[in-house]
Design a protein around this motif. Structure first.
Motif, PDB file in Angstrom:
ATOM      1  N   LYS A   1       0.826  -1.205   0.000  1.00 33.38           N
ATOM      2  CA  LYS A   1       0.000   0.000   0.000  1.00 33.38           C
ATOM      3  C   LYS A   1       0.860   1.255   0.000  1.00 33.38           C
ATOM      4  O   LYS A   1       0.562   2.223  -0.697  1.00 33.38           O
ATOM      5  CB  LYS A   1      -0.925   0.012   1.221  1.00 33.38           C
ATOM      6  N   MET A   2       1.953   1.233   0.783  1.00 31.36           N
ATOM      7  CA  MET A   2       2.811   2.400   0.842  1.00 31.36           C
ATOM      8  C   MET A   2       3.529   2.619  -0.494  1.00 31.36           C
ATOM      9  O   MET A   2       3.620   3.737  -0.988  1.00 31.36           O
ATOM     10  CB  MET A   2       3.847   2.244   1.961  1.00 31.36           C
TER      11      MET A   2
ATOM     12  N   GLU B   1      -2.541   4.446   0.193  1.00 32.55           N
ATOM     13  CA  GLU B   1      -2.851   4.796   1.573  1.00 32.55           C
ATOM     14  C   GLU B   1      -3.934   5.865   1.633  1.00 32.55           C
ATOM     15  O   GLU B   1      -4.175   6.573   0.656  1.00 32.55           O
ATOM     16  CB  GLU B   1      -1.593   5.316   2.264  1.00 32.55           C
ATOM     17  N   SER B   2      -4.536   6.001   2.793  1.00 31.18           N
ATOM     18  CA  SER B   2      -5.567   7.019   2.960  1.00 31.18           C
ATOM     19  C   SER B   2      -4.922   8.401   3.002  1.00 31.18           C
ATOM     20  O   SER B   2      -3.710   8.545   3.175  1.00 31.18           O
ATOM     21  CB  SER B   2      -6.357   6.766   4.250  1.00 31.18           C
ATOM     22  N   GLU B   3      -5.751   9.423   2.870  1.00 29.35           N
ATOM     23  CA  GLU B   3      -5.236  10.796   2.876  1.00 29.35           C
ATOM     24  C   GLU B   3      -4.627  11.159   4.227  1.00 29.35           C
ATOM     25  O   GLU B   3      -3.662  11.918   4.299  1.00 29.35           O
ATOM     26  CB  GLU B   3      -6.362  11.781   2.519  1.00 29.35           C
TER      27      GLU B   3
ATOM     28  N   ARG C   1       2.674  11.260   6.830  1.00 26.68           N
ATOM     29  CA  ARG C   1       4.027  11.003   6.299  1.00 26.68           C
ATOM     30  C   ARG C   1       4.676  12.299   5.798  1.00 26.68           C
ATOM     31  O   ARG C   1       5.864  12.522   6.009  1.00 26.68           O
ATOM     32  CB  ARG C   1       3.969   9.979   5.174  1.00 26.68           C
ATOM     33  N   GLU C   2       3.904  13.163   5.149  1.00 29.30           N
ATOM     34  CA  GLU C   2       4.449  14.430   4.676  1.00 29.30           C
ATOM     35  C   GLU C   2       4.847  15.327   5.846  1.00 29.30           C
ATOM     36  O   GLU C   2       5.903  15.983   5.813  1.00 29.30           O
ATOM     37  CB  GLU C   2       3.437  15.138   3.783  1.00 29.30           C
ATOM     38  N   ALA C   3       4.022  15.362   6.899  1.00 26.39           N
ATOM     39  CA  ALA C   3       4.345  16.180   8.073  1.00 26.39           C
ATOM     40  C   ALA C   3       5.611  15.667   8.753  1.00 26.39           C
ATOM     41  O   ALA C   3       6.461  16.455   9.193  1.00 26.39           O
ATOM     42  CB  ALA C   3       3.172  16.171   9.056  1.00 26.39           C
TER      43      ALA C   3
END
Length: 128
Positions: free
Chosen positions: A58-59, A64-66, A72-74
């Motif tokens: 999934k990754m 993945e979900s929003e 992950r971005e944070a």
């Protein structure tokens, strides 16, 4: 004091045979239950591996979900900010940043002070 209970009417051969039968029962239960226990263990391990593999796929595929993508971005932004903040300090080859700190340790009933150099909480070395 020792109590000995005799079993009337039983010979020693009967006691030996009953002992062998009881040992055989215990061994047979062990032999028949081991595959069941190993099977349960294998199912648990395979289920854990399947869950890990599904999460990894999934990754990698971006399924993945929003919320997870935002998290992950944070975390990537926080890591970049920490690296820029500690850019002048020593870092491990993998990029982990450690702060150097001096710690004084005093014995309870002594005036003697020992200095220790500490690169990380788990890396305490005595400095002379």
């Amino acid at each position: 004091m020792r109590f000995v209970y005799f079993q009337p009417g039983r010979t020693s051969a009967t006691s030996i045979i009953l002992g062998l039968i009881s040992i055989a029962i215990v061994v047979s239960l062990f032999v028949f239950m081991m595959p069941v226990l190993l099977g349960i263990f294998a199912v648990v391990v395979l289920a854990g591996l399947a869950f890990w593999l599904w999460s990894w796929i999934k990754m990698k595929m971006g399924w993945e979900s929003e919320e997870v993508k935002t998290f992950r971005e944070a975390m990537a932004q926080a890591e970049a900010a920490a690296r820029s903040q500690y850019a002048g300090r020593s870092a491990d080859p993998d990029g982990t940043v450690y702060e150097s700190e001096r710690v004084e340790v005093r014995a309870l009933r002594s005036d003697r002070t020992r200095r220790r150099g500490m690169d990380d909480v788990s890396d305490v070395e005595e400095v002379k």
